[in-house]
Design a protein around this motif. Structure first.
Motif, mmCIF file in Angstrom:
data_model
loop_
_atom_site.group_PDB
_atom_site.id
_atom_site.type_symbol
_atom_site.label_atom_id
_atom_site.label_comp_id
_atom_site.label_asym_id
_atom_site.label_seq_id
_atom_site.Cartn_x
_atom_site.Cartn_y
_atom_site.Cartn_z
ATOM 1 N N LEU A 170 0.817 -1.219 0.000
ATOM 2 C CA LEU A 170 0.000 0.000 0.000
ATOM 3 C C LEU A 170 0.844 1.260 0.000
ATOM 4 O O LEU A 170 0.313 2.358 -0.197
ATOM 5 C CB LEU A 170 -0.940 0.001 1.202
ATOM 6 N N GLY A 171 2.125 1.117 0.217
ATOM 7 C CA GLY A 171 3.027 2.264 0.193
ATOM 8 C C GLY A 171 4.460 1.791 0.281
ATOM 9 O O GLY A 171 4.805 1.018 1.177
ATOM 10 N N THR A 172 5.290 2.213 -0.655
ATOM 11 C CA THR A 172 6.673 1.727 -0.738
ATOM 12 C C THR A 172 7.680 2.860 -0.624
ATOM 13 O O THR A 172 8.852 2.689 -0.940
ATOM 14 C CB THR A 172 6.885 0.974 -2.061
ATOM 15 N N GLY A 173 7.218 4.025 -0.161
ATOM 16 C CA GLY A 173 8.065 5.200 -0.147
ATOM 17 C C GLY A 173 8.839 5.386 1.144
ATOM 18 O O GLY A 173 8.938 4.498 2.000
ATOM 19 N N THR A 174 9.369 6.584 1.290
ATOM 20 C CA THR A 174 10.233 6.988 2.393
ATOM 21 C C THR A 174 9.787 8.384 2.832
ATOM 22 O O THR A 174 8.816 8.917 2.289
ATOM 23 C CB THR A 174 11.695 7.034 1.931
ATOM 24 N N PRO A 175 10.496 9.030 3.761
ATOM 25 C CA PRO A 175 10.127 10.417 4.065
ATOM 26 C C PRO A 175 10.316 11.378 2.885
ATOM 27 O O PRO A 175 9.768 12.486 2.904
ATOM 28 C CB PRO A 175 11.070 10.783 5.211
ATOM 29 N N VAL A 176 11.074 10.979 1.873
ATOM 30 C CA VAL A 176 11.286 11.838 0.707
ATOM 31 C C VAL A 176 10.013 11.844 -0.133
ATOM 32 O O VAL A 176 9.569 10.781 -0.590
ATOM 33 C CB VAL A 176 12.474 11.341 -0.135
ATOM 34 N N PRO A 177 9.383 12.994 -0.356
ATOM 35 C CA PRO A 177 8.136 13.024 -1.135
ATOM 36 C C PRO A 177 8.315 12.426 -2.530
ATOM 37 O O PRO A 177 9.297 12.697 -3.224
ATOM 38 C CB PRO A 177 7.808 14.515 -1.216
ATOM 39 N N ASP A 178 7.363 11.598 -2.935
ATOM 40 C CA ASP A 178 7.403 10.927 -4.230
ATOM 41 C C ASP A 178 5.962 10.717 -4.666
ATOM 42 O O ASP A 178 5.198 10.024 -4.004
ATOM 43 C CB ASP A 178 8.130 9.587 -4.107
ATOM 44 N N ALA A 179 5.594 11.299 -5.808
ATOM 45 C CA ALA A 179 4.207 11.235 -6.267
ATOM 46 C C ALA A 179 3.763 9.823 -6.605
ATOM 47 O O ALA A 179 2.564 9.529 -6.625
ATOM 48 C CB ALA A 179 4.015 12.144 -7.478
ATOM 49 N N THR A 180 4.697 8.915 -6.879
ATOM 50 C CA THR A 180 4.336 7.560 -7.287
ATOM 51 C C THR A 180 4.382 6.560 -6.133
ATOM 52 O O THR A 180 3.998 5.404 -6.313
ATOM 53 C CB THR A 180 5.270 7.064 -8.403
ATOM 54 N N ARG A 181 4.868 7.000 -4.966
ATOM 55 C CA ARG A 181 5.038 6.073 -3.849
ATOM 56 C C ARG A 181 4.468 6.681 -2.573
ATOM 57 O O ARG A 181 4.956 7.708 -2.096
ATOM 58 C CB ARG A 181 6.518 5.720 -3.644
ATOM 59 N N SER A 182 3.434 6.054 -2.037
ATOM 60 C CA SER A 182 2.887 6.487 -0.755
ATOM 61 C C SER A 182 3.836 6.090 0.371
ATOM 62 O O SER A 182 4.776 5.312 0.172
ATOM 63 C CB SER A 182 1.518 5.864 -0.528
ATOM 64 N N GLY A 183 3.562 6.634 1.564
ATOM 65 C CA GLY A 183 4.396 6.289 2.709
ATOM 66 C C GLY A 183 4.288 4.816 3.058
ATOM 67 O O GLY A 183 3.367 4.108 2.636
ATOM 68 N N PRO A 184 5.248 4.306 3.827
ATOM 69 C CA PRO A 184 5.326 2.871 4.087
ATOM 70 C C PRO A 184 4.038 2.281 4.640
ATOM 71 O O PRO A 184 3.492 2.764 5.634
ATOM 72 C CB PRO A 184 6.464 2.767 5.109
ATOM 73 N N ALA A 185 3.569 1.221 3.993
ATOM 74 C CA ALA A 185 2.377 0.491 4.447
ATOM 75 C C ALA A 185 2.218 -0.747 3.590
ATOM 76 O O ALA A 185 2.519 -0.717 2.387
ATOM 77 C CB ALA A 185 1.124 1.359 4.350
ATOM 78 N N LEU A 186 1.747 -1.805 4.188
ATOM 79 C CA LEU A 186 1.402 -3.007 3.431
ATOM 80 C C LEU A 186 0.276 -3.717 4.139
ATOM 81 O O LEU A 186 0.010 -3.483 5.316
ATOM 82 C CB LEU A 186 2.623 -3.918 3.228
ATOM 83 N N ALA A 187 -0.393 -4.593 3.404
ATOM 84 C CA ALA A 187 -1.487 -5.383 3.968
ATOM 85 C C ALA A 187 -1.254 -6.856 3.693
ATOM 86 O O ALA A 187 -0.902 -7.233 2.567
ATOM 87 C CB ALA A 187 -2.824 -4.948 3.371
ATOM 88 N N VAL A 188 -1.442 -7.653 4.713
ATOM 89 C CA VAL A 188 -1.548 -9.100 4.545
ATOM 90 C C VAL A 188 -3.034 -9.422 4.659
ATOM 91 O O VAL A 188 -3.673 -9.074 5.658
ATOM 92 C CB VAL A 188 -0.744 -9.855 5.612
ATOM 93 N N VAL A 189 -3.582 -10.043 3.631
ATOM 94 C CA VAL A 189 -5.007 -10.355 3.589
ATOM 95 C C VAL A 189 -5.168 -11.864 3.641
ATOM 96 O O VAL A 189 -4.632 -12.590 2.794
ATOM 97 C CB VAL A 189 -5.677 -9.780 2.326
ATOM 98 N N HIS A 190 -5.903 -12.325 4.636
ATOM 99 C CA HIS A 190 -6.164 -13.753 4.798
ATOM 100 C C HIS A 190 -7.619 -13.945 5.169
ATOM 101 O O HIS A 190 -8.128 -13.292 6.091
ATOM 102 C CB HIS A 190 -5.268 -14.355 5.884
#
Length: 302
Positions: A31-51
């Motif tokens: 859900l987000g693969t970015g860092t504190p450096v602003p990047d229009a293509t990458r949201s801030g860190p987040a992921l979901a495990v769906v089970h």
């Protein structure tokens, strides 16, 4: 629909078809693969495990809620509709990992069936209380006026501050363990190991090279790990090199860790590359590690 990444010997992956669905029991969605450096293509860190139609979120960087809505709309993951999300686990309380925590708590809360449950380091309750204060006018208007509200207490979050390593959640066939990692001056900071009936997924959080991560990731199906491009890092001033090396994992160090742990798939995220092309993080790891490795993008599915 964005295609799922299939990597060698059908390692992972949810395969989705419009109209008739063949879904692996466990999905990993970035859900987000970015860092504190602003990047229009990458949201801030987040992921979901769906089970089993339940989402377990890890970190809540800025833009995560919009990515979750996008996953619900475009990837047809019903569990990621914001009011369906009931569990979020924070690795640490840096802003780039928490900015969308209040966004998640506030989004359509009056339509929730159950309260949000949040797990994380000491300080999470104070952050949650501050969210209540920040949104006090909104909460009072919605609960004290004529707006239909399912339950006026649903804006509240059940907070569980983690004070030790070990199992922090168990239910619905899912076990989640927290383990300590070293992330510069911020303590505590955690990584997480998620075990479902089909998959073991290890999430490093922000960390320097860690034997603890390697131990938990040994033989895991997926290791999601932060990384620094050495090409980018080496061009930084000495004080910034020292700061980042005390908090993050260089590509050569991650390759060493991966060679020890041998996960089925290594997913690179929170990719610090500075002035170098982002792809250098991938090529530098691949030069020293012969296992499956990918450079994650937002909304990638595994």
């Amino acid at each position: 629909m964005k295609p799922t990444k299939l990597l060698g010997h059908a390692l992972l992956a949810a395969t989705c078809f419009a109209g008739g669905t063949a879904l692996a029991e466990t999905q990993l969605i970035m859900l987000g693969t970015g860092t504190p450096v602003p990047d229009a293509t990458r949201s801030g860190p987040a992921l979901a495990v769906v089970h089993d139609d339940e989402a377990y979120l890890f970190d809540a960087g800025g833009g995560m809620v919009q990515r979750a809505i996008q996953a619900w709309q475009e990837l047809e993951v019903e569990a990621l509709y914001p009011t369906n999300i009931e569990h979020v686990f924070l690795t640490h309380l840096h802003s780039d990992h928490t900015l969308d925590y209040p966004e998640l708590a506030a989004t359509y809360w009056w339509r929730r069936e159950n309260k949000l449950n949040a797990y994380g380091p000491e300080g999470l309750q104070a952050m949650t209380d501050a969210y209540y204060q920040m949104q006090s006018a909104d909460i009072e208007l919605r609960t004290g006026g004529n707006q239909p509200v399912r339950d006026p207490s649903l804006y509240q979050v059940n907070v569980d501050e983690i004070d030790d390593e070990g199992v922090v959640f168990e239910g619905n066939g899912v076990t989640i363990e927290a383990f300590s990692v070293s992330h510069g001056d911020i303590e505590p900071a955690y990584g997480y190991k998620v075990t479902t009936p089909e998959k073991v997924i290890v999430i490093s959080g922000d960390t320097t090279y860690s034997e603890t991560v390697a131990r938990h990731a040994r033989g895991a199906d997926i290791l999601v790990h932060e990384v620094i491009s050495e090409a980018g890092w080496s061009a930084l001033p000495p004080e910034w090199q020292a700061y980042h090396h005390s908090s993050h994992t260089l590509t050569s160090e991650l390759a060493e860790l991966a060679n020890e742990a041998r996960p089925g798939l290594l997913v690179l995220t929170h990719i610090l590359h500075y002035g170098a092309p982002i792809e250098t993080a991938l090529t530098e790891v691949q030069a020293l590690y012969d296992g499956e490795v990918v450079l994650a993008e937002d909304l990638d599915e595994f």
